[in-house]
Write an enzyme that holds these catalytic residues in place. Structure first.
Site, PDB file in Angstrom:
ATOM      1  N   HIS A   1       8.391   2.680  -0.066  1.00  0.00           N
ATOM      2  CA  HIS A   1       7.733   2.552  -1.212  1.00  0.00           C
ATOM      3  C   HIS A   1       5.976   2.166  -1.250  1.00  0.00           C
ATOM      4  CE1 HIS A   1       9.864  -0.422  -2.385  1.00  0.00           C
ATOM      5  NE2 HIS A   1       9.295  -0.701  -3.620  1.00  0.00           N
TER       6      HIS A   1
ATOM      7  N   LEU B   1       1.058   3.157   1.477  1.00  0.00           N
ATOM      8  CA  LEU B   1      -0.164   4.295   1.223  1.00  0.00           C
ATOM      9  C   LEU B   1       0.080   5.525   0.741  1.00  0.00           C
ATOM     10  CD1 LEU B   1      -3.130   4.736   1.068  1.00  0.00           C
ATOM     11  CD2 LEU B   1      -2.766   5.775   3.675  1.00  0.00           C
ATOM     12  N   VAL B   2       1.769   6.151   1.591  1.00  0.00           N
ATOM     13  CA  VAL B   2       2.007   6.871   1.206  1.00  0.00           C
ATOM     14  C   VAL B   2       3.188   6.936   0.381  1.00  0.00           C
ATOM     15  CG1 VAL B   2       2.705   9.312   2.514  1.00  0.00           C
ATOM     16  CG2 VAL B   2       1.226   8.135   3.384  1.00  0.00           C
TER      17      VAL B   2
ATOM     18  N   TYR C   1       3.332   4.570  20.336  1.00  0.00           N
ATOM     19  CA  TYR C   1       3.189   5.313  18.680  1.00  0.00           C
ATOM     20  C   TYR C   1       3.843   7.022  18.934  1.00  0.00           C
ATOM     21  CZ  TYR C   1       2.481   5.623  13.879  1.00  0.00           C
ATOM     22  OH  TYR C   1       2.869   6.420  12.192  1.00  0.00           O
TER      23      TYR C   1
ATOM     24  N   LYS D   1       7.101   8.547  17.093  1.00  0.00           N
ATOM     25  CA  LYS D   1       7.134  10.323  16.265  1.00  0.00           C
ATOM     26  C   LYS D   1       7.788  11.014  16.779  1.00  0.00           C
ATOM     27  CE  LYS D   1       5.601   7.604  12.855  1.00  0.00           C
ATOM     28  NZ  LYS D   1       6.779   7.581  11.335  1.00  0.00           N
TER      29      LYS D   1
ATOM     30  N   PRO E   1       0.866  14.597   8.320  1.00  0.00           N
ATOM     31  CA  PRO E   1       0.160  14.692   8.413  1.00  0.00           C
ATOM     32  C   PRO E   1      -1.306  13.878   9.298  1.00  0.00           C
ATOM     33  CG  PRO E   1       1.411  12.876   7.985  1.00  0.00           C
ATOM     34  CD  PRO E   1       2.022  13.066   8.816  1.00  0.00           C
TER      35      PRO E   1
ATOM     36  N   LEU F   1      -5.403   9.592   6.907  1.00  0.00           N
ATOM     37  CA  LEU F   1      -4.672   9.656   4.961  1.00  0.00           C
ATOM     38  C   LEU F   1      -5.826   8.276   5.035  1.00  0.00           C
ATOM     39  CD1 LEU F   1      -0.886  10.139   4.784  1.00  0.00           C
ATOM     40  CD2 LEU F   1      -2.727  12.145   4.785  1.00  0.00           C
TER      41      LEU F   1
ATOM     42  N   TRP G   1     -16.565   0.364  16.763  1.00  0.00           N
ATOM     43  CA  TRP G   1     -16.246   0.822  17.527  1.00  0.00           C
ATOM     44  C   TRP G   1     -16.747   2.595  18.361  1.00  0.00           C
ATOM     45  CZ3 TRP G   1     -11.373  -1.291  19.903  1.00  0.00           C
ATOM     46  CH2 TRP G   1     -11.332  -2.404  19.954  1.00  0.00           C
TER      47      TRP G   1
END
Length: 389
Positions: free
Chosen positions: A13, A16-17, A138, A142, A165, A168, A242
């Site tokens: 919480h 970012l999201v 990662y 997910k 998403p 973001l 980069w």
């Protein structure tokens, strides 16, 4: 299904999201929210997560917590990225089921899609070819998370929804140079290069105090600050980024991601996604809380031959619009007021060349974005400057 009195646990919480979802729920009148910082609750600790659910008994869960980072972090800490995220997901989803949570929203990422997936990427392109190597661990974590949600729904009749998403950005974004994502990292680099050219050392020291780089802060000497910034491509009126600048990226303002997430949490059920109104013989969640027979079809939607194969039940969340990294840098240069030079180092990796998602499923469920990238970049820079005060 969820009332204004429902207790909702927002994992992550303060991120970012997660922070944007928390604020969105509050704005809608949902006051019974529960959040725990990492120091208060380590989501990778199975016993700690169980104790939390035993005590709080939430009605709904938003799983927005994750171990995240950019290309550099993903490449260096591959074991951490798969292990930490798998632990978080397994602990939270399994305890949500054991404690009879009515609704769970899992947040993933569009990096779940194959490196060379057709564009724009539809939900059904999942697992059709190899992933991008630089963030494979990662992505696998997910994918496992969304499959957990899907599988629990099919086996136990739960109502767990997974949203994927796009990139973001927004309030509470991570601007730390070592492990931030492309937009905030680019924005901070360009801003600091401008300050170096302006010889505005008060502003540079304030920035470094707020977000130290490799242990160097505003207290460090000018020489040390310039040396450490140079390692990240930040020089007087010159920034090295980069890659080639040619990859295309889609970006969504984080508060809009939050709005889409809360909309789905409150209005969309698993049955809506698979297009079967009565896929379960009982109400969602009725088979949890210690079902005595977990191997029958009672209270579940899966293993029913007439339904065929049910998969790719996740929902893409984005704008359906894209721009190149070079175009993004030009937009940030204009927003920051930078007059110097931007150089792209083609010896560094680009990552996936294109990551545009198909958002037709999201649109069919009744949600559309409103904030375009030009407005969003200005909002992010305004927020960043405000954070330094």
């Amino acid at each position: 299904m969820l009332s204004k009195e429902s207790k909702i646990f927002v994992c992550g919480h303060r991120g970012l999201v997660g922070s944007a979802i928390w604020n969105n729920l509050k704005a809608r009148g949902y006051e019974n929210l529960v959040g725990r910082g990492h120091k208060e609750l380590d989501l990778t600790d199975q016993n700690a997560v169980k104790a939390f659910f035993d005590e709080e008994q939430p009605d709904a869960v938003v799983l927005a917590a994750a171990h995240v980072g950019g290309i550099m972090a993903n490449s260096l800490y591959r074991a951490d990225f798969i292990m930490e995220n798998m632990k978080i997901q397994c602990n939270v989803i399994s305890e949500a089921y054991k404690h009879g949570v009515k609704k769970l929203l899992f947040l993933g990422s569009t990096c779940i899609y194959p490196k060379n997936a057709p564009q724009p990427m539809k939900e059904e392109y999942l697992l059709t070819s190899p992933l991008e190597y630089t963030n494979e661990e990662y992505a696998i974590a997910k994918i496992a998370g969304l499959k957990m949600c899907e599988s629990y729904n099919l086996q136990y009749g739960t109502n767990y929804i997974a949203v994927m998403p796009t990139n973001l950005y927004g309030p509470n974004d991570n601007f730390h140079l070592e492990n931030s994502h492309v937009m905030p990292a680019m924005m901070r680099k360009i801003y600091l290069a401008k300050l170096l050219n302006d010889e505005n050392w008060d502003a540079i020291r304030k920035d470094m105090d707020k977000r130290p780089v490799e242990g160097f802060g505003g207290f460090s000497s000018e020489e040390d600050i310039m040396n450490v910034l140079a390692k990240y491509g930040i020089e007087n009126n010159k920034v090295t980024l980069w890659g080639t600048g040619t990859p295309l990226r889609e970006f969504l303002w984080s508060e809009e991601m939050a709005d889409a997430s809360v909309y789905i949490l409150l209005n969309v059920n698993f049955s809506d996604i698979i297009g079967i109104e009565k896929y379960s013989s009982v109400h969602y969640g009725a088979s949890s809380q210690g079902s005595t027979d977990r191997n029958t079809n009672a209270g579940r939607g899966g293993a029913i031959p007439s339904l065929g194969e049910i998969r790719n039940c996740h929902i893409n969340v984005g704008t359906g619009k894209e721009l190149t990294i070079k175009e993004l840098s030009d937009l940030i240069v204009k927003t920051v007021g930078f007059t110097g030079e931007i150089i792209f180092d083609a010896t560094k990796p680009d990552g996936t060349m294109r990551k545009l998602i198909d958002v037709s499923k999201l649109h069919s469920l009744g949600w559309h974005h409103k904030i375009e990238i030009e407005e969003g970049v200005q909002r992010l820079f305004d927020w960043y400057q405000e954070s330094l005060k």
